[in-house]
Design an enzyme around this catalytic site. Sequence first.
Site, PDB file in Angstrom:
ATOM      1  N   CYS A  41      -3.081  -1.889  81.801  1.00 58.39           N
ATOM      2  CA  CYS A  41      -4.356  -2.126  82.183  1.00 58.39           C
ATOM      3  C   CYS A  41      -4.828  -3.624  82.509  1.00 58.39           C
ATOM      4  O   CYS A  41      -5.862  -3.852  83.001  1.00 58.39           O
ATOM      5  CB  CYS A  41      -5.040  -1.910  80.867  1.00 58.39           C
ATOM      6  SG  CYS A  41      -4.581  -2.990  79.434  1.00 58.39           S
TER       7      CYS A  41
ATOM      8  N   GLU B 198       1.338  12.358  75.422  1.00 68.05           N
ATOM      9  CA  GLU B 198       2.171  13.437  75.326  1.00 68.05           C
ATOM     10  C   GLU B 198       3.225  13.226  76.452  1.00 68.05           C
ATOM     11  O   GLU B 198       4.098  13.941  76.559  1.00 68.05           O
ATOM     12  CB  GLU B 198       1.638  14.668  75.616  1.00 68.05           C
ATOM     13  CG  GLU B 198       0.576  14.954  76.863  1.00 68.05           C
ATOM     14  CD  GLU B 198      -0.617  14.254  76.854  1.00 68.05           C
ATOM     15  OE1 GLU B 198      -0.793  13.272  76.131  1.00 68.05           O
ATOM     16  OE2 GLU B 198      -1.518  14.779  77.622  1.00 68.05           O
TER      17      GLU B 198
ATOM     18  N   PHE C 253      -0.190   6.760  78.068  1.00 73.68           N
ATOM     19  CA  PHE C 253       1.136   6.581  78.158  1.00 73.68           C
ATOM     20  C   PHE C 253       1.926   5.019  78.534  1.00 73.68           C
ATOM     21  O   PHE C 253       3.033   4.821  78.441  1.00 73.68           O
ATOM     22  CB  PHE C 253       1.473   7.467  79.475  1.00 73.68           C
ATOM     23  CG  PHE C 253       1.022   7.032  80.659  1.00 73.68           C
ATOM     24  CD1 PHE C 253       2.272   6.314  81.213  1.00 73.68           C
ATOM     25  CD2 PHE C 253       0.082   7.341  81.292  1.00 73.68           C
ATOM     26  CE1 PHE C 253       2.046   5.719  82.597  1.00 73.68           C
ATOM     27  CE2 PHE C 253      -0.296   6.580  82.557  1.00 73.68           C
ATOM     28  CZ  PHE C 253       0.624   5.881  83.121  1.00 73.68           C
TER      29      PHE C 253
ATOM     30  N   SER D 151      -7.871   6.215  79.623  1.00 74.43           N
ATOM     31  CA  SER D 151      -8.933   5.976  80.823  1.00 74.43           C
ATOM     32  C   SER D 151     -10.307   5.862  80.271  1.00 74.43           C
ATOM     33  O   SER D 151     -10.558   6.448  79.418  1.00 74.43           O
ATOM     34  CB  SER D 151      -8.615   7.223  81.672  1.00 74.43           C
ATOM     35  OG  SER D 151      -8.860   8.365  81.255  1.00 74.43           O
TER      36      SER D 151
ATOM     37  N   LYS E 199      -1.836   9.968  67.294  1.00 70.58           N
ATOM     38  CA  LYS E 199      -1.669  10.891  68.397  1.00 70.58           C
ATOM     39  C   LYS E 199      -1.223  10.150  69.698  1.00 70.58           C
ATOM     40  O   LYS E 199      -2.185   9.684  70.414  1.00 70.58           O
ATOM     41  CB  LYS E 199      -3.008  11.642  68.531  1.00 70.58           C
ATOM     42  CG  LYS E 199      -3.001  13.105  69.284  1.00 70.58           C
ATOM     43  CD  LYS E 199      -2.131  13.233  70.358  1.00 70.58           C
ATOM     44  CE  LYS E 199      -3.043  12.830  71.712  1.00 70.58           C
ATOM     45  NZ  LYS E 199      -2.184  12.729  72.978  1.00 70.58           N
TER      46      LYS E 199
ATOM     47  N   GLU F 281      -9.612   3.212  90.086  1.00 71.56           N
ATOM     48  CA  GLU F 281      -8.568   2.630  89.329  1.00 71.56           C
ATOM     49  C   GLU F 281      -7.029   3.259  89.837  1.00 71.56           C
ATOM     50  O   GLU F 281      -6.814   4.572  89.437  1.00 71.56           O
ATOM     51  CB  GLU F 281      -8.407   3.060  87.765  1.00 71.56           C
ATOM     52  CG  GLU F 281      -7.506   2.144  86.989  1.00 71.56           C
ATOM     53  CD  GLU F 281      -7.393   2.343  85.834  1.00 71.56           C
ATOM     54  OE1 GLU F 281      -7.939   3.240  85.054  1.00 71.56           O
ATOM     55  OE2 GLU F 281      -6.700   1.341  84.843  1.00 71.56           O
TER      56      GLU F 281
HETATM   57  P1  NAD Z   1      -5.622   8.964  79.557  1.00 70.59           P
HETATM   58  O1  NAD Z   1      -7.201   8.931  79.054  1.00 70.59           O
HETATM   59  O2  NAD Z   1      -5.188  10.267  80.413  1.00 70.59           O
HETATM   60  O3  NAD Z   1      -4.801   9.503  78.096  1.00 70.59           O
HETATM   61  C1  NAD Z   1      -5.028   8.713  76.732  1.00 70.59           C
HETATM   62  C2  NAD Z   1      -5.038   9.672  75.656  1.00 70.59           C
HETATM   63  O4  NAD Z   1      -6.041  10.654  75.721  1.00 70.59           O
HETATM   64  C3  NAD Z   1      -3.643  10.423  75.436  1.00 70.59           C
HETATM   65  O5  NAD Z   1      -3.435  10.533  74.150  1.00 70.59           O
HETATM   66  C4  NAD Z   1      -4.026  11.997  76.031  1.00 70.59           C
HETATM   67  O6  NAD Z   1      -3.240  12.837  75.460  1.00 70.59           O
HETATM   68  C5  NAD Z   1      -5.409  11.752  75.600  1.00 70.59           C
HETATM   69  N1  NAD Z   1      -6.306  12.954  76.625  1.00 70.59           N
HETATM   70  C6  NAD Z   1      -5.974  12.985  78.058  1.00 70.59           C
HETATM   71  N2  NAD Z   1      -7.059  13.831  78.570  1.00 70.59           N
HETATM   72  C7  NAD Z   1      -7.671  14.185  77.494  1.00 70.59           C
HETATM   73  C8  NAD Z   1      -8.995  14.995  77.326  1.00 70.59           C
HETATM   74  N3  NAD Z   1      -9.554  15.619  78.615  1.00 70.59           N
HETATM   75  N4  NAD Z   1      -9.516  15.132  76.281  1.00 70.59           N
HETATM   76  C9  NAD Z   1      -8.905  14.482  75.033  1.00 70.59           C
HETATM   77  N5  NAD Z   1      -7.879  13.767  75.156  1.00 70.59           N
HETATM   78  C10 NAD Z   1      -7.402  13.658  76.354  1.00 70.59           C
HETATM   79  O7  NAD Z   1      -4.832   7.704  79.753  1.00 70.59           O
HETATM   80  P2  NAD Z   1      -3.491   7.443  80.346  1.00 70.59           P
HETATM   81  O8  NAD Z   1      -3.175   8.389  81.611  1.00 70.59           O
HETATM   82  O9  NAD Z   1      -2.300   8.123  79.286  1.00 70.59           O
HETATM   83  O10 NAD Z   1      -3.206   6.096  80.298  1.00 70.59           O
HETATM   84  C11 NAD Z   1      -3.751   5.055  81.409  1.00 70.59           C
HETATM   85  C12 NAD Z   1      -4.939   4.660  81.354  1.00 70.59           C
HETATM   86  O11 NAD Z   1      -5.080   3.790  79.956  1.00 70.59           O
HETATM   87  C13 NAD Z   1      -5.701   3.756  82.386  1.00 70.59           C
HETATM   88  O12 NAD Z   1      -6.803   4.030  82.637  1.00 70.59           O
HETATM   89  C14 NAD Z   1      -5.399   2.289  81.908  1.00 70.59           C
HETATM   90  O13 NAD Z   1      -6.254   1.308  82.276  1.00 70.59           O
HETATM   91  C15 NAD Z   1      -5.792   2.533  80.286  1.00 70.59           C
HETATM   92  N6  NAD Z   1      -5.531   1.589  79.541  1.00 70.59           N
HETATM   93  C16 NAD Z   1      -6.235   0.685  78.875  1.00 70.59           C
HETATM   94  C17 NAD Z   1      -6.098  -0.237  78.139  1.00 70.59           C
HETATM   95  C18 NAD Z   1      -7.033  -1.253  77.690  1.00 70.59           C
HETATM   96  O14 NAD Z   1      -6.634  -2.132  77.119  1.00 70.59           O
HETATM   97  N7  NAD Z   1      -8.178  -1.264  77.952  1.00 70.59           N
HETATM   98  C19 NAD Z   1      -4.660  -0.403  77.848  1.00 70.59           C
HETATM   99  C20 NAD Z   1      -3.625   0.395  78.100  1.00 70.59           C
HETATM  100  C21 NAD Z   1      -4.244   1.492  78.958  1.00 70.59           C
END
Ligand code: NAD
Length: 503
Positions: free
Chosen positions: A289, A184, A157, A234, A181, A388
Amino acid sequence: MSAAVTTELKLIGHWFGGVSVQGESGRKGPVYNPATGEQSGEVDFASIEEIDRAVAAAKAASPAWRTWSLSKRADLMFRIYQLIDEHREELARLLTAEHGKVLSDALGEVQRGIEVIEFVCGIPTLLKGEYSEQASTGIDVYSIRQPLGVVAGITPFNFPAMVPMWMWAPALACGNTFVLKPSEKDPSASLLTAELLKDAGVPDGVFNVVNGDKVAVDRILEHPDIAAVSFVGSTPIARYVYETGTKAGKRVQALGGAKNHMIVLPDADIEMAADAAVSAGYGSAGERCMAISVLVAVGDAGDELVDAIKERLPNVKVGDGLDPTSEMGPLVTRQHRDKVASYLDSGPAQGATIVADGRETSPDGDGFFLGVSLLDNVTPEMDAYRDEIFGPVLSVVRVDTYDEALRLVNENPYGNGVALFTRDGGVARQFQFDVNVGMVGINVPIPVPVAYYSFGGWKNSLFGDRHIYGPEGIDFYTRTKAVTSRWPDPATSKVDLGFPQTR
Ligand code: NAD
């Protein structure tokens, strides 16, 4: 408290085969305006069957797309660059509306994404192979890079426009077709992107967007026609995506979460370090991040640093991202805001000192705001250190020596970014040699993404062996083929070509 609902909700569907598609699964999720706390939209969650239709569209478009010449593809990339550039304000406004970040920051996000498109405008050069003449007598060997076919991206997000661009721009330029994808929580930017790509001339089916949740992700991970998956999100989900996708035989790069430290040595320019701590700790409400989460103050640096940050905090104006005077917006959801605020309870309960409590400075109203917060005397056992937080709660850990600071960073399970503030070039050089982290800033808070250097952390911040975009992105989205060739000696040709008979 449940969020108020506006009368007219924006309905957000999918995009595949070059057209907007309304969801049919009956499953949906809410999209909020985080600055007001009101629900502003409703996003369709794709069913397995809908994912299959999107992948089928991408697969059908693949053979023709592969045949586009390099110069024609580069030309298209320039048109995409131009159209996104012309619509940068429109895209940024969508980011502010659904993510909450302030408009100037949203414009910065679009700019960073555009730079990746700019990089792949050079695709003819980036796809050059290698050639070895006379590898054996009369035999040449060369390598060519070919696209993988249909590839997918799953995005978080916090950068709803830029992170998808990290993926689709190199993937398309390399000749793949793409299924995105998005998160959401803020899906609209991806649908505007789809329209812009179509306007630029991207053939139908080459770029597709499916909105959804775990159902969509799981189908992508197991779909036999998807060759590779890029993920950013994450750490727990990154690990899951990597393990599940690779088990299904796919190429996967999965970037995870972060806990970025900024080490401040006693000889550092403290004013410079304090400015950096405030911008990297609270920019985008700490939802980056590459945000700084932990300040490691070495020796005497601690008191001076905390005072310098404290002095700056009242200047960080928190408010609606569309208000040009706001410097920090709300968090993405109420649930996330409450989780972040909970560290202001657990921190002091576990022995930390509250220097600034953002609950006392949050703007009034139902928006998901939390003011800038600072915890001092945090230790590695505390939740505020271990988790985090991904919000505007900055922790200060005090240590006596450089070695202790380095050990802290190297023992941390995350390894995305780190910063060091010092006036000593020798120490800085030693630090870049010693530290187990993928991206290092020296007297800069945290390095911003640079399109021609690939981006990615180490340890639990990345699963896979390729960082994202840049040269490693080109590697990820192509596979090489080695060709060994021999031709009959022209001197033996039955047709007289004028070659001397003896050479
Ligand atoms: P998230 O892991 O909750 O979601 C990421 C994606 O995974 C979304 O599209 C979501 O719909 C999907 N998802 C969520 N739960 C799922 C599940 N149980 N099974 C399958 N798919 C699932 O992450 P977020 O909260 O949207 O984003 C923030 C996180 O992203 C933070 O941890 C941040 O550090 C990380 N991030 C990392 C970088 C990097 O370059 N390393 C860059 C941006 C964000």
